[in-house]
Scaffold this active site. Structure first.
Site, PDB file in Angstrom:
ATOM      1  N   ASN A   7       0.878  -1.169   0.000  1.00 52.45           N
ATOM      2  CA  ASN A   7       0.000   0.000   0.000  1.00 52.45           C
ATOM      3  C   ASN A   7       0.920   1.225   0.000  1.00 52.45           C
ATOM      4  O   ASN A   7       1.486   1.576   1.031  1.00 52.45           O
ATOM      5  CB  ASN A   7      -0.887  -0.045   1.248  1.00 52.45           C
ATOM      6  CG  ASN A   7      -1.851   1.125   1.322  1.00 52.45           C
ATOM      7  OD1 ASN A   7      -1.784   2.058   0.509  1.00 52.45           O
ATOM      8  ND2 ASN A   7      -2.740   1.106   2.287  1.00 52.45           N
ATOM      9  N   ARG A  91      -2.583  -2.060  -3.438  1.00 52.85           N
ATOM     10  CA  ARG A  91      -3.800  -1.288  -3.213  1.00 52.85           C
ATOM     11  C   ARG A  91      -3.743  -0.085  -4.156  1.00 52.85           C
ATOM     12  O   ARG A  91      -2.782   0.681  -4.144  1.00 52.85           O
ATOM     13  CB  ARG A  91      -3.849  -0.795  -1.775  1.00 52.85           C
ATOM     14  CG  ARG A  91      -5.052   0.071  -1.571  1.00 52.85           C
ATOM     15  CD  ARG A  91      -5.058   0.731  -0.243  1.00 52.85           C
ATOM     16  NE  ARG A  91      -6.293   1.475  -0.102  1.00 52.85           N
ATOM     17  CZ  ARG A  91      -6.417   2.552   0.635  1.00 52.85           C
ATOM     18  NH1 ARG A  91      -5.395   3.006   1.328  1.00 52.85           N
ATOM     19  NH2 ARG A  91      -7.576   3.172   0.701  1.00 52.85           N
ATOM     20  N   HIS A 180     -13.097   2.838  -0.186  1.00 52.44           N
ATOM     21  CA  HIS A 180     -13.052   1.818   0.888  1.00 52.44           C
ATOM     22  C   HIS A 180     -13.690   0.502   0.438  1.00 52.44           C
ATOM     23  O   HIS A 180     -14.124  -0.299   1.272  1.00 52.44           O
ATOM     24  CB  HIS A 180     -13.826   2.268   2.153  1.00 52.44           C
ATOM     25  CG  HIS A 180     -13.231   3.409   2.896  1.00 52.44           C
ATOM     26  ND1 HIS A 180     -14.006   4.390   3.471  1.00 52.44           N
ATOM     27  CD2 HIS A 180     -11.951   3.733   3.169  1.00 52.44           C
ATOM     28  CE1 HIS A 180     -13.223   5.267   4.079  1.00 52.44           C
ATOM     29  NE2 HIS A 180     -11.965   4.892   3.904  1.00 52.44           N
ATOM     30  N   ARG A 241     -12.757  15.936   7.398  1.00 52.81           N
ATOM     31  CA  ARG A 241     -13.563  16.226   6.195  1.00 52.81           C
ATOM     32  C   ARG A 241     -15.019  16.501   6.559  1.00 52.81           C
ATOM     33  O   ARG A 241     -15.576  15.839   7.440  1.00 52.81           O
ATOM     34  CB  ARG A 241     -13.519  15.026   5.235  1.00 52.81           C
ATOM     35  CG  ARG A 241     -12.202  14.902   4.518  1.00 52.81           C
ATOM     36  CD  ARG A 241     -12.155  13.644   3.672  1.00 52.81           C
ATOM     37  NE  ARG A 241     -11.048  12.809   4.092  1.00 52.81           N
ATOM     38  CZ  ARG A 241     -10.871  11.538   3.741  1.00 52.81           C
ATOM     39  NH1 ARG A 241     -11.744  10.938   2.946  1.00 52.81           N
ATOM     40  NH2 ARG A 241      -9.833  10.862   4.155  1.00 52.81           N
ATOM     41  N   GLU A 384      -8.132  -5.264   4.977  1.00 58.71           N
ATOM     42  CA  GLU A 384      -8.018  -4.948   3.550  1.00 58.71           C
ATOM     43  C   GLU A 384      -6.839  -5.694   2.920  1.00 58.71           C
ATOM     44  O   GLU A 384      -6.917  -6.119   1.781  1.00 58.71           O
ATOM     45  CB  GLU A 384      -7.850  -3.434   3.373  1.00 58.71           C
ATOM     46  CG  GLU A 384      -9.143  -2.695   3.665  1.00 58.71           C
ATOM     47  CD  GLU A 384      -8.949  -1.215   3.959  1.00 58.71           C
ATOM     48  OE1 GLU A 384      -8.474  -0.895   5.062  1.00 58.71           O
ATOM     49  OE2 GLU A 384      -9.263  -0.398   3.088  1.00 58.71           O
TER      50      GLU A 384
END
Ligand code: ADP
Length: 400
Positions: A7, A91, A180, A241, A384
């Site tokens: 990743n 990823r 995601h 955010r 993940e």
């Protein structure tokens, strides 16, 4: 079969080496501060001591060399030879409209991902750098791309389009992509397994609540709606955010505060959310502590955060006309029983009955509702990396 999962961020490379015979992790770690003279490798080989090392690592190829070197190191390593690595799974954040599934990386794939840099300017460039670096360090090893957006490729057109002039979609592919996806897919599949039901027979809502947060409706095995949109800014309130706002606020604030496009973008992505409302920070643990001590805006941030999640759950129950299971995952989803309890209690209309005692857990895989609860709530730690390793293996097997 051994699979290395990578990743790659702009200044970091996270890795995990899996032995897929039993899906065990042989080693994992991270190289941080890539691009600096004091980059740090933190290596955790299973069954051996953690190892840390500081050295100059100026770009991604050197970072990946450091990773492969430590994996074969006589003392800290877990394999004898890099030839034992059968494939690398990467990823990749944005797979646009082209990649609805994980894919073997070819020159053509890289060309398309380069085109998608426009869609994910912060994420796709380091992902591409990581791919190029892994190709140069492990030249004969197949490389597979696993996309955050792919699981959401089944969202129907009426749900992924924005009600903007249609030409904007035609010209610039402005639409909901969702993110995601690897995490939502992992926990949705896992909950079906734990409930001993067919994935294709369940209506599931997955809540990925980390620094970034999104929620997905998975109807009989397919993502049909998700809260992040064209970018990861839409939807839930996140650490920094804003999530959903009235878009008309943007030109208004720009005029009032004399902000540039870049400044307003930073405001929405970096200075809003939990941080913006509380004025304290973006880490949920700090906010909960401050709220307990009576800090009013921390309390307000928490109320807003949990309410937004509940509102989305309600909307997704309507989107699927029902729900069998709701899953909480990622940092906050896995570790915050208080938020889960507050959200769960306010879903009693739908037949949700939280079991306070079962819910009092962190980071474990567990059902947290009572046996009579009509809708089941679960905590499922996301993985993940394992999902990327599984997809990579599947592609490798299909290739052979
Ligand atoms: P990322 O999106 O960076 O992968 P994570 O999934 O690691 O994020 O989630 C980070 C969030 O999880 C932070 O807001 C952190 O405060 C929160 N978190 C971690 N542990 C706890 C805890 N015990 N209680 C509440 N929140 C927690």
């Amino acid at each position: 079969m051994k699979i290395l999962v990578l990743n790659c961020g702009s200044s970091s490379v996270k890795y995990q080496l899996f032995d897929m015979t039993d899906e065990s992790v042989l080693a994992k770690g991270i190289v941080e501060r890539v691009g600096m003279t004091d980059a740090i490798l933190t290596h955790r080989p299973t069954g051996k001591e953690k190892y840390c090392h500081v050295e100059p690592i100026l770009e991604h190829t050197s970072a990946i060399k450091v990773v492969t070197n430590i994996l074969v190191h006589p003392e800290h390593g877990v394999i004898q030879d890099v030839k034992e690595i059968d494939a690398v799974g990467h990823r990749v954040v944005h797979g646009g409209e082209k990649f609805s599934q994980s894919t073997l990386i070819t020159q053509e794939v890289k060309n398309v991902l380069t085109e998608y840099i426009e869609l994910a300017p912060l994420h796709n460039p380091p992902n591409l750098k990581g791919i190029a670096a892994a190709e140069s360090v492990l030249p004969d090893v197949p490389q597979v791309g696993v996309f955050d957006t792919a699981f959401h490729s089944t969202i129907p057109r009426y749900a992924y389009l924005y009600a903007l002039p249609y030409t904007l979609y035609q010209r610039y592919r402005i639409r909901r992509y969702g993110f995601h996806g690897t995490s939502h897919k992992f926990v949705a599949r896992r909950v079906a397994q734990l409930m001993q039901k067919e994935f294709s027979a369940l209506k599931i809502i997955t809540c990925h609540l980390g620094n970034g947060a999104s929620i997905t409706a998975v109807d009989r095995g397919k993502s049909v709606e998700t809260s992040m949109g064209f970018t990861p800014l839409e939807g839930l309130i996140m650490g920094t955010r804003a999530g959903d706002i009235d878009p008309a606020i943007i030109p208004y604030v720009m005029a009032k505060e004399e902000l540039s496009l870049g400044e307003v973008d930073a405001m929405l992505n970096k200075h809003s959310g939990i941080l913006g409302v509380s004025g304290i920070g973006s880490d949920m643990r700090d906010i909960e502590k401050a709220a307990e001590e009576g800090h009013e805006r921390a309390q307000l941030a928490l109320e807003m955060y949990r309410y937004r999640i509940r509102k989305y759950i309600g909307a997704y129950i309507a989107a699927m006309n029902g729900v069998d299971a709701i899953v909480f995952t990622a940092g906050i989803g896995e570790n915050d029983p208080v938020s889960r309890a507050i959200i769960g209690k306010q879903l009693s209309f739908f037949g949700v009955e939280i079991d306070e005692e079962r819910n009092n857990c962190r980071g474990v895989e567990r059902e947290i509702t009572t046996p009579t609860s009509k809708v089941k709530l679960w905590v499922i730690p996301t993985n993940e990396e394992l999902m990327i390793a599984r997809d990579t293996m599947e592609i490798l097997m299909a290739k052979e």
